[in-house]
Design an enzyme around this catalytic site. Structure first.
Site: not given
Ligand SMILES: *Cc1c(COP(=O)(O)O)cnc(C)c1O
Length: 424
Positions: A9, A136, A240, A269
């Site tokens: 990114y 996302y 998600d 995560k």
């Protein structure tokens, strides 16, 4: 920039030099040049109990000396089995089968493949997914396809499969307005599901908080109605929870907080407390059964070399123990955020101040939308000078600290935020 690295990114031509981190402990990052920075975003939302937590470090070290890794097809091991058992015990009762991979994007890819093949294995071609505007779900192709068409996916748009999107019902203001917005979305979905009953493989959503698009927050009643709709129209519901899982919303999982039973959940995560890459896609027994067959074509042909890595699983087990030990920390953070946020309610630069569990967010009022990128960079730089790691999403400022943050440290964060808002 290092001559042998390509950072994620990052536009290398315009980005500032990355800061070199020498060590980290608790909520603090120690930079090579000496100063300490408080990690207000849990290092891209992964860290739960603080950096370099001795209990997780020890669990990994111990596992590394016993079994560091082994192929996970034809072989199995205790850490993978134990972590699966303990995850399932914390999840809604219908979720029973854990499929391991190694990051949030792959957790989503696996969920999409499971959902799609669940139908083809039963002789039904359901090739469309329903998703939400502003979603996302990761950076691999399937995950990009079910995510919002944005700056991030722009270059690859022609390669992405079609998905049907409905608005994400945001609930930042009053409950009556939120309920009306939710009803409109549910009506649209119901119409689509009724008109083409055999078209949709599943509905995928980031429950309670849409993360990367700007910490947009929703309500539990919507998720409950979404579940009813999915069941009534015989399609699969995929949560998600790559970001919302493991305490982020103030409860163990968003689905637990909302009292909803999705057919598939994606986790990553926080799963190892932020130590190692690991992911899990957990599905219902009905989905697992649809693949249970003598026909080799009904197999889920998906796997990763590092699937169920024992070190990751050992870290995951240690992290779950810490979550039990420190449950109050993530349960009580919402109230602490709210106390600090009352002082910002009337700030002229802020609007839509909102909290869900450990996540606090606010929109920065700006009359220079074209200037946004500069403002974002400016905030990051000023935050560092104030001893804070902040990374706004466009004009959205947010805090998502590790659960071990002390009251004094949280007060330090909010003092810095006040100063920053006065400066910009
Ligand atoms: C971060 C994120 C992903 C992707 O996870 P990676 O590990 O970065 O691939 C997917 N879904 C959600 C909701 C996320 O926040």
């Amino acid at each position: 920039m290092h001559p042998n690295l390509w950072y994620p990114y990052t536009q290398a031509k315009t980005a500032p030099e990355p800061l070199k981190v020498k060590a980290a402990k608790g909520v603090w990052l120690e930079l090579e040049r000496g100063e300490r920075i408080l990690d207000c975003i849990s290092s891209w939302w992964v860290n739960l109990h603080g950096h370099a937590h001795p209990k997780i470090a020890a669990a990994i070290a111990q596992q590394a000396q016993q079994l560091e890794h082994v192929i996970f097809a034809g072989f199995t091991h205790d850490p993978a089995e134990q972590l699966a058992e303990r995850l399932v015990r914390r999840l809604p009762t219908n979720l029973t089968r854990v499929f391991y991979s190694d990051n949030g994007s792959t957790a989503v890819e696996v969920a999409l493949k499971m959902a799609y093949q669940y139908w083809t294995n039963q002789g039904q071609a359901r090739s469309t997914f329903l998703a939400f505007e502003g979603a996302y779900h990761g950076d691999t192709f399937g995950a990009m396809a079910v995510g919002a068409r944005s700056l991030f996916s722009h270059a690859f748009a022609p390669l992405l499969f079609d998905v049907e999107c409905v608005p994400y019902p945001i609930a930042h203001s009053d409950d009556a307005i939120a309920a009306a917005t939710e009803q409109t979305v549910l009506d649209t979905l119901e119409k689509q599901l009724t008109q083409q009953p055999d078209r949709y493989a599943g509905i995928i959503i980031e429950p309670l908080v849409q993360g990367a698009y700007g910490m947009r927050m929703g309500r539990s009643p919507f998720l409950q109605q979404l579940q009813q709709l999915a069941h009534a129209h015989n399609t699969l519901l995929i949560f998600d929870e790559v970001m919302t899982g493991f305490g982020r919303t103030g409860d163990w999982f968003a689905c637990i907080k909302a009292n909803v039973k999705p057919d598939i959940i994606c986790l990553s995560k926080g799963i190892t407390g932020g130590f190692l890459p690991l992911a899990a896609t957990v599905c219902s027994e009905a989905i697992y059964t649809a693949f249970y067959s003598d026909d080799p074509l009904q197999t889920l042909y998906h796997g990763h070399s590092y699937a169920a890595n024992p070190l990751g699983c050992a870290a995951g087990l240690a992290s779950l123990e810490l979550m039990v030990e420190h449950e109050a920390a993530f349960q009580q953070m919402e109230a602490k955020h709210r106390e600090h946020l009352t002082a910002l309610t009337d700030h002229p630069r802020l609007t839509n101040i909102r909290v869900t569990g450990t996540i606090a967010a606010m929109d920065l009022v700006t009359d220079q939308p074209g200037y946004l990128n500069h403002l974002t960079l400016d905030i990051r730089k000023r935050a560092i000078a104030l001893g804070l790691l902040l990374r706004p999403l466009g004009n959205v400022l947010y805090l998502m600290p590790p659960y071990c943050i002390t009251d004094d440290e949280l007060a330090f964060v909010y003092r810095g935020l006040h100063t920053l808002l006065d400066e910009i």
